[in-house]
Design a protein around this motif. Structure first.
Motif, PDB file in Angstrom:
ATOM      1  N   TRP A 288       0.836  -1.204   0.000  1.00 53.17           N
ATOM      2  CA  TRP A 288       0.000   0.000   0.000  1.00 53.17           C
ATOM      3  C   TRP A 288       0.875   1.259   0.000  1.00 53.17           C
TER       4      TRP A 288
ATOM      5  N   MET B 223      -7.002   2.470  -1.030  1.00 53.40           N
ATOM      6  CA  MET B 223      -7.819   2.089  -2.179  1.00 53.40           C
ATOM      7  C   MET B 223      -7.923   3.193  -3.246  1.00 53.40           C
ATOM      8  N   GLU B 224      -7.807   4.455  -2.855  1.00 52.62           N
ATOM      9  CA  GLU B 224      -7.912   5.549  -3.826  1.00 52.62           C
ATOM     10  C   GLU B 224      -6.582   5.859  -4.507  1.00 52.62           C
ATOM     11  N   ASN B 225      -5.512   5.277  -4.002  1.00 45.86           N
ATOM     12  CA  ASN B 225      -4.173   5.545  -4.508  1.00 45.86           C
ATOM     13  C   ASN B 225      -3.962   4.815  -5.830  1.00 45.86           C
TER      14      ASN B 225
ATOM     15  N   GLY C 180      -2.096   1.314  -6.103  1.00 43.77           N
ATOM     16  CA  GLY C 180      -2.724   0.070  -5.701  1.00 43.77           C
ATOM     17  C   GLY C 180      -2.100  -0.567  -4.476  1.00 43.77           C
TER      18      GLY C 180
ATOM     19  N   THR D  61      -3.238  -1.095  -9.195  1.00 44.61           N
ATOM     20  CA  THR D  61      -3.969   0.036  -9.736  1.00 44.61           C
ATOM     21  C   THR D  61      -5.343   0.148  -9.102  1.00 44.61           C
ATOM     22  N   ASN D  62      -5.864   1.367  -9.092  1.00 44.01           N
ATOM     23  CA  ASN D  62      -7.254   1.575  -8.701  1.00 44.01           C
ATOM     24  C   ASN D  62      -8.134   1.707  -9.954  1.00 44.01           C
ATOM     25  N   GLN D  63      -7.560   1.360 -11.115  1.00 47.61           N
ATOM     26  CA  GLN D  63      -8.278   1.381 -12.391  1.00 47.61           C
ATOM     27  C   GLN D  63      -8.036   0.065 -13.125  1.00 47.61           C
TER      28      GLN D  63
ATOM     29  N   ASN E 197      -4.689  -5.526  -8.715  1.00 51.65           N
ATOM     30  CA  ASN E 197      -4.188  -5.630  -7.342  1.00 51.65           C
ATOM     31  C   ASN E 197      -3.956  -7.069  -6.927  1.00 51.65           C
TER      32      ASN E 197
END
Length: 131
Positions: A44, A72-74, A77, A93-95, A112
């Motif tokens: 993280w 989680m918003e980073n 990932g 990634t968060n995408q 992730n």
């Protein structure tokens, strides 16, 4: 071995077999190749976008923070594996919908769950070849 044309990362194991993971790679103008060692690993990880990225994105009307704590918003990932002395990383990634495309500013993105698996299988000092 990271194949940036096919968007796959291959973890070559001692028996000669390989695990294959889908990745997102550098968008046009941000592609690169070379050999580095993993120099650090973080769970993280915090994100500090490089000044050039902050300036580039601001010119497009997208304002990035100078610092974002891990979570989680980073965009980095769940895990990050740092490559040599570069600013590049193999990271989560968060995408997740971006995996399989040329989408990053040069980093190698993974889902992730895949980067967590890879993180547990490789050590600092592991050689990474980007082709």
């Amino acid at each position: 071995v990271i194949d940036t044309h096919q968007n796959f990362l291959y973890l070559v194991e001692k028996n000669g077999k390989a695990r294959r993971y889908g990745v997102g790679t550098g968008k046009p103008g941000f592609e690169w190749s070379g050999t580095h060692k993993i120099t650090n690993k973080r769970e993280w990880p915090d994100w500090r976008p490089p000044a050039a990225m902050i300036k580039r994105e601001a010119a497009k009307g997208r304002y990035l923070p100078t610092y974002l704590a891990g979570g989680m918003e980073n965009p980095l990932g769940a895990r990050a594996l740092y490559l040599g002395t570069t600013e590049y990383r193999i990271h989560g990634t968060n995408q997740p919908w971006t995996i399989g495309g040329a989408v990053s500013s040069g980093c190698i993105r993974m889902r992730n769950e895949d980067v967590v698996d890879l993180y547990e299988r490789v050590n600092v000092g592991t050689t990474v070849e980007v082709i």
